[in-house]
Scaffold this active site. Structure first.
Site, PDB file in Angstrom:
ATOM      1  N   CYS A  35     -25.172 -14.734 -11.916  1.00 56.12           N
ATOM      2  CA  CYS A  35     -25.450 -16.256 -11.661  1.00 56.12           C
ATOM      3  C   CYS A  35     -26.495 -16.940 -12.342  1.00 56.12           C
ATOM      4  CB  CYS A  35     -25.762 -16.313 -10.240  1.00 56.12           C
ATOM      5  SG  CYS A  35     -26.208 -17.993  -9.695  1.00 56.12           S
ATOM      6  N   CYS A  38     -28.940 -19.464 -10.470  1.00 50.81           N
ATOM      7  CA  CYS A  38     -29.827 -18.461  -9.738  1.00 50.81           C
ATOM      8  C   CYS A  38     -30.966 -18.043 -10.662  1.00 50.81           C
ATOM      9  CB  CYS A  38     -29.194 -17.131  -9.274  1.00 50.81           C
ATOM     10  SG  CYS A  38     -27.635 -17.446  -8.069  1.00 50.81           S
TER      11      CYS A  38
END
Length: 115
Positions: A35, A38
């Site tokens: 991700c 993230c």
């Protein structure tokens, strides 16, 4: 998963114990290695964890390694940020955001945090 200073890592095995522990509200980041947003959010969470340590606990959980918790809370997008108060989810936010915005969004569940 990116290790973040001041942010504990939880698993399916200890999630309930950590989140349901009495005391401070808990901000949980549901994250994954793949991700990108993230990784962008990591320094923001680290700063918030250090700045607000006396008012908010910040933890992260890897959804790929801990699918049961992600499924229990119907987490489908990364990053998902969920605030738990007294063991119950009280707010959910999806996507990376700057520190100032995150602190503002946490105000209604934690009380005004330093911006």
């Amino acid at each position: 998963m990116t290790e973040i200073e001041g942010v504990a890592t939880v698993t399916d095995a200890d999630f309930e114990a950590v989140v349901r522990a009495p005391g401070l509200p808990v901000l949980v980041e549901f994250t994954a290695d793949w991700c990108g947003p993230c990784r962008q959010l990591a320094p923001v969470l680290g700063a918030v964890a250090r700045q607000e340590a006396d008012r908010l606990r910040v933890v992260q959980i890897d959804v790929d390694a801990n699918p049961a918790t992600a499924a229990k809370y119907a987490v489908l997008s990364m990053p998902t940020l969920m605030v738990f108060r007294d063991g119950e989810p009280v707010k959910s936010m999806v996507g990376a955001r700057p520190k100032r915005r995150l602190l503002q969004e946490l105000d209604d569940v934690v009380g005004p945090l330093g911006v």
